[in-house]
Design an enzyme around this catalytic site. Structure first.
Site: not given
Ligand code: PGA
Length: 252
Positions: A175, A215, A169, A9
């Site tokens: 993030g 993450s 998620e 994404n």
């Molecule tokens: P991230 O985002 O891997 O940066 O934590 C995952 C997502 O928002 O699908």
């Protein structure tokens, strides 16, 4: 049999030039990899989708949108319809990402409409859901996840699940660098499958791919993907670097 899937994404990142460079990098990194039962998907922003479709032709990489509107067309300034997306070769869409829920007020009720439209229009949906930190700390995470699934997805006919990919998620892991442990992911994915089997059938539950997101990085992907109910990942930050994303794909 459910497929393994690694989806990137890209969120609101990458210009057209950066899109081309990243896709070139991914093609190079993945050239030597045999991906038998694994699908690799990237989700660039709307403006770069058409270019991404062209640039990934004859590669293993598939392209998804990050969102779509629930109406077929009309006076919805700034929005994009299913028909517009399919006219440029897009057949997959991410719906319900926590950033859309948080910043753009998407709810499970409005997502139920989006999912229904997407399925009606022949799209495959990567449906995102997951609990907030306070839900996890209050040990309410299973209830929250069950409610999200019930409100957004349980109006669907069982056959629709051939076109549904679930992406669990936990919001506290997105993030933040704070990933759920592989055991926490497995525990929730098993719960999701059990919930699906109670509402539908074992076959629906066993054939739907459930991705973990939050993450996922090259150094933790293998551990998370080793769990029996984790069928892959939805990757944010690490999908913006060709080497990191490819490492994650290879970890599956
Ligand atoms: P991230 O985002 O891997 O940066 O934590 C995952 C997502 O928002 O699908």
């Amino acid at each position: 049999m459910r497929k393994k899937i690694v989806a990137g994404n890209w969120k609101m990142n990458n210009t057209i030039t950066q899109t081309n460079t990243l896709i070139d990098g991914l093609k190079t990194e993945l050239k030597e990899t045999t991906l038998e039962d694994t699908r690799v998907i990237i989700a660039p922003s709307f403006v770069n989708l058409q270019q991404a479709v062209v640039a990934t032709e004859e590669s293993v990489i598939e392209v998804s949108a990050q969102n779509m509107h629930q109406s077929k067309n009309g006076a919805y300034t700034g929005e994009v319809s299913a028909e517009m997306l399919s006219s440029i070769g897009i057949e997959t869409v991410i719906l319900g990402h926590s950033e859309r829920r948080t910043y753009f007020n998407e709810t499970d009720q409005s997502l139920a409409e989006k999912v229904a439209t997407a399925i009606e229009e022949g799209f495959e949906v990567i449906f995102c859901f997951g609990e907030q930190l306070e839900d996890r700390e209050g040990e309410n995470h299973f209830n929250v996840v069950k409610k999200q699934l019930t409100e957004a997805l349980f109006g669907l006919a069982p056959e629709a699940y051939g076109k549904i990919i679930l992406a669990y998620e936990p919001v506290w892991a997105i993030g933040t660098g704070k990933t759920a442990s592989a055991d926490q992911a497995q525990e929730m994915h098993a719960f999701i499958r059990k919930t699906l089997s109670e509402k539908y059938t074992d076959s629906v539950a066993n054939n739907v791919s459930i991705l973990y997101g939050g993450s996922v990085k090259p150094n933790n992907a293998k551990d998370i993907f080793s769990k029996p109910d984790v069928d892959g990942g939805l990757i944010g930050g690490a999908s913006l670097k060709a080497v990191d994303f490819s490492e994650i794909v290879k970890a599956i």
